[in-house]
Design an enzyme around this catalytic site. Structure first.
Site, PDB file in Angstrom:
ATOM      1  N   GLU A  92     -10.895  -8.263  -9.942  1.00  0.00           N
ATOM      2  CA  GLU A  92     -12.029  -7.628 -10.604  1.00  0.00           C
ATOM      3  C   GLU A  92     -11.633  -7.161 -12.002  1.00  0.00           C
ATOM      4  O   GLU A  92     -10.500  -6.742 -12.252  1.00  0.00           O
ATOM      5  CB  GLU A  92     -12.552  -6.450  -9.771  1.00  0.00           C
ATOM      6  CG  GLU A  92     -13.251  -6.916  -8.514  1.00  0.00           C
ATOM      7  CD  GLU A  92     -13.945  -5.806  -7.744  1.00  0.00           C
ATOM      8  OE1 GLU A  92     -15.002  -6.083  -7.146  1.00  0.00           O
ATOM      9  OE2 GLU A  92     -13.435  -4.660  -7.736  1.00  0.00           O
ATOM     10  N   CYS A 105     -11.152  -3.419 -18.856  1.00  0.00           N
ATOM     11  CA  CYS A 105     -10.101  -3.050 -17.913  1.00  0.00           C
ATOM     12  C   CYS A 105      -9.693  -4.314 -17.172  1.00  0.00           C
ATOM     13  O   CYS A 105     -10.502  -4.892 -16.438  1.00  0.00           O
ATOM     14  CB  CYS A 105     -10.621  -1.990 -16.938  1.00  0.00           C
ATOM     15  SG  CYS A 105      -9.412  -1.476 -15.696  1.00  0.00           S
ATOM     16  N   CYS A 112      -2.046  -5.128  -4.719  1.00  0.00           N
ATOM     17  CA  CYS A 112      -1.025  -4.219  -5.256  1.00  0.00           C
ATOM     18  C   CYS A 112      -0.165  -3.732  -4.094  1.00  0.00           C
ATOM     19  O   CYS A 112      -0.671  -3.484  -3.000  1.00  0.00           O
ATOM     20  CB  CYS A 112      -1.696  -3.029  -5.944  1.00  0.00           C
ATOM     21  SG  CYS A 112      -0.541  -1.846  -6.677  1.00  0.00           S
ATOM     22  N   CYS A 116      -0.661   3.576  -3.273  1.00  0.00           N
ATOM     23  CA  CYS A 116      -1.263   4.882  -3.586  1.00  0.00           C
ATOM     24  C   CYS A 116      -2.470   5.104  -2.667  1.00  0.00           C
ATOM     25  O   CYS A 116      -3.356   4.254  -2.571  1.00  0.00           O
ATOM     26  CB  CYS A 116      -1.682   4.936  -5.048  1.00  0.00           C
ATOM     27  SG  CYS A 116      -0.302   4.709  -6.202  1.00  0.00           S
ATOM     28  N   CYS A 119      -6.371   4.816  -3.781  1.00  0.00           N
ATOM     29  CA  CYS A 119      -6.766   3.644  -4.570  1.00  0.00           C
ATOM     30  C   CYS A 119      -7.139   2.482  -3.666  1.00  0.00           C
ATOM     31  O   CYS A 119      -6.394   2.121  -2.750  1.00  0.00           O
ATOM     32  CB  CYS A 119      -5.613   3.248  -5.496  1.00  0.00           C
ATOM     33  SG  CYS A 119      -5.981   1.836  -6.561  1.00  0.00           S
ATOM     34  N   GLY A 159      -3.532  -3.894  -9.475  1.00  0.00           N
ATOM     35  CA  GLY A 159      -2.127  -4.210  -9.644  1.00  0.00           C
ATOM     36  C   GLY A 159      -1.386  -3.239 -10.548  1.00  0.00           C
ATOM     37  O   GLY A 159      -1.978  -2.452 -11.283  1.00  0.00           O
ATOM     38  N   SER A 191      -1.119   1.210 -17.909  1.00  0.00           N
ATOM     39  CA  SER A 191      -0.999   2.276 -16.923  1.00  0.00           C
ATOM     40  C   SER A 191       0.014   1.910 -15.850  1.00  0.00           C
ATOM     41  O   SER A 191      -0.010   0.792 -15.319  1.00  0.00           O
ATOM     42  CB  SER A 191      -2.366   2.537 -16.270  1.00  0.00           C
ATOM     43  OG  SER A 191      -2.261   3.529 -15.270  1.00  0.00           O
ATOM     44  N   LEU A 215       0.212  10.248 -12.853  1.00  0.00           N
ATOM     45  CA  LEU A 215       1.063  11.317 -12.332  1.00  0.00           C
ATOM     46  C   LEU A 215       0.475  11.922 -11.051  1.00  0.00           C
ATOM     47  O   LEU A 215       1.074  11.871  -9.986  1.00  0.00           O
ATOM     48  CB  LEU A 215       1.262  12.389 -13.405  1.00  0.00           C
ATOM     49  CG  LEU A 215       2.257  13.493 -13.089  1.00  0.00           C
ATOM     50  CD1 LEU A 215       3.643  12.934 -12.822  1.00  0.00           C
ATOM     51  CD2 LEU A 215       2.297  14.514 -14.225  1.00  0.00           C
ATOM     52  N   HIS A 216      -0.667  12.561 -11.169  1.00  0.00           N
ATOM     53  CA  HIS A 216      -1.489  13.005 -10.039  1.00  0.00           C
ATOM     54  C   HIS A 216      -0.892  14.099  -9.155  1.00  0.00           C
ATOM     55  O   HIS A 216      -1.536  14.500  -8.178  1.00  0.00           O
ATOM     56  CB  HIS A 216      -1.897  11.823  -9.163  1.00  0.00           C
ATOM     57  CG  HIS A 216      -2.483  10.667  -9.917  1.00  0.00           C
ATOM     58  ND1 HIS A 216      -3.481  10.827 -10.849  1.00  0.00           N
ATOM     59  CD2 HIS A 216      -2.197   9.332  -9.890  1.00  0.00           C
ATOM     60  CE1 HIS A 216      -3.792   9.635 -11.360  1.00  0.00           C
ATOM     61  NE2 HIS A 216      -3.031   8.731 -10.803  1.00  0.00           N
ATOM     62  N   ASN A 290     -12.687   9.170  -7.574  1.00  0.00           N
ATOM     63  CA  ASN A 290     -13.885   8.453  -7.151  1.00  0.00           C
ATOM     64  C   ASN A 290     -13.828   8.118  -5.664  1.00  0.00           C
ATOM     65  O   ASN A 290     -12.749   7.922  -5.107  1.00  0.00           O
ATOM     66  CB  ASN A 290     -14.025   7.162  -7.975  1.00  0.00           C
ATOM     67  CG  ASN A 290     -14.308   7.462  -9.432  1.00  0.00           C
ATOM     68  OD1 ASN A 290     -15.350   8.008  -9.772  1.00  0.00           O
ATOM     69  ND2 ASN A 290     -13.361   7.127 -10.302  1.00  0.00           N
ATOM     70  N   CYS A 333     -12.458   4.240 -11.802  1.00  0.00           N
ATOM     71  CA  CYS A 333     -11.023   4.346 -11.563  1.00  0.00           C
ATOM     72  C   CYS A 333     -10.707   4.424 -10.070  1.00  0.00           C
ATOM     73  O   CYS A 333     -11.269   5.246  -9.345  1.00  0.00           O
ATOM     74  CB  CYS A 333     -10.488   5.588 -12.279  1.00  0.00           C
ATOM     75  SG  CYS A 333      -8.699   5.792 -12.142  1.00  0.00           S
TER      76      CYS A 333
END
Length: 341
Positions: A92, A105, A112, A116, A119, A159, A191, A215-216, A290, A333
């Site tokens: 996508e 983007c 991936c 995470c 995600c 990815g 990123s 980072l998060h 999101n 995101c």
């Protein structure tokens, strides 16, 4: 014999190929312009080349092509493409419209492997890396579809770019080449979740791009819960790599910080974040997380996010709240997948 992926060649590599078949040196630049400025997808369209040379190119090389499997348009004008690759896999790509121009983007892998937990892109693991040409073609095909130029690139789709290091770097060098699209590296953001050795590799290249760190979390233990890469590289190791990166390149780093309700949104988190970034050339991008199917997390309340930003600003940390685009079509995101839904 496998054909050459000619669109993935940087100009130096194209020069080597042209010389190997006995063509004149200037031909490489002509081919490069056809591929990367004029966006042709057939050697027959390269009308200033001889028929014999065009036939040789057909025999030796392949021009990567994508096709639109699905296209969705958000109420805010954001467009999400499901692009099918030549092997049948899909990725996508998101086109975002701003007053200052169009941003895209792009994805760098099919799936991936970073894992995470907030995600969607990583839920089915990694299938394979994308070639430089497949990353490029996401931009080229999108420009053809909308009939407009794209001026900004974020490598934040499906990815991990630094897990596909060589192809990601080739993409950056080709897309910023004066002989091609000539998009300034200052308009490109990459990123990463934080593959520390590759951050050092990237620093040595001294590119003009913006490095964005996902980072998060503000402690190693907290970050391990949502980002498995932290089991290999601690927050302290990651931040040291970031400090070394800014010293080597002189470039500011952007830190992405997804606001997750009850997980990382306290005053103590803001305080720790300011200490982690103290003295570094940096910017914090606060991202209201999101919704993602299968994820247990929800976004922090808007009031909490604004208070978190205010706390950071009071602690002399440059912080902004990211505007959400394309959420209604799952283009925001963390929502991108490689499935044909």
């Amino acid at each position: 014999m496998e054909k050459i992926d000619i669109k993935s060649l940087q100009l130096s590599g194209l020069n080597e190929y042209v010389e190997s078949i006995g063509a004149k040196h200037f031909v490489a630049k002509q081919i490069y312009t056809w591929l990367h400025e004029k966006n042709v997808d057939s050697f027959d369209d390269m009308t200033n080349l001889s028929k014999a040379l065009r036939q040789r190119l057909k025999d030796d090389c392949n021009i990567t092509k994508l096709s639109i499997r699905k296209k969705q348009v958000s109420v805010d004008g954001t467009i999400k493409y499901l692009y099918q690759l030549e092997d049948g896999n899909c990725v996508e790509t998101v086109l975002m419209r701003y007053e200052h121009g169009n941003s895209i983007c792009v994805s760098c892998q099919v799936g991936c492997r970073m894992g995470c937990t907030f995600c969607a892109s990583t839920q089915h693991g990694k299938v394979r890396d994308l070639t430089a040409s497949e990353i490029l073609e996401q931009l080229y095909h999108t420009e053809k579809d909308i009939g407009e130029r794209v001026s900004n690139i974020v490598m934040m789709g499906i990815g991990e770019p630094l897990d596909n290091f060589n192809n990601a770097i080739s993409f950056i060098k080709i897309i910023s080449s004066p002989e091609g699209k000539n998009i300034s590296q200052r308009n490109i953001s990459l990123s990463t979740c934080g593959i520390v050795p590759r951050i050092y590799d990237l620093a040595r290249l001294k590119l003009g791009i913006t490095l964005s760190i996902s980072l998060h979390a503000t402690t190693t233990e907290k970050r391990k819960v949502t980002m498995p890469i932290t089991n290999r590289y601690s927050v302290e190791e990651l931040l040291q790599a970031c400090r070394d990166y800014t010293k080597t390149t002189g470039r500011r780093i952007s830190f992405e910080y997804s606001m997750i309700k009850g997980v990382n949104d306290t005053d103590e988190d803001a305080q720790r974040l300011s200490q982690l970034l103290k003295g570094m050339i940096s910017h914090v991008n606060l991202i209201p997380i999101n919704p993602v199917d299968g994820s247990p997390y929800t976004q922090s309340d808007d009031k909490v996010i604004r208070a978190f930003q205010k706390k950071l600003l009071n602690l002399h940390v440059n912080a902004t709240i990211r505007r959400r685009l394309g959420q209604d079509i799952s283009a925001a995101c963390g929502q991108l997948r490689n499935e044909n839904r």
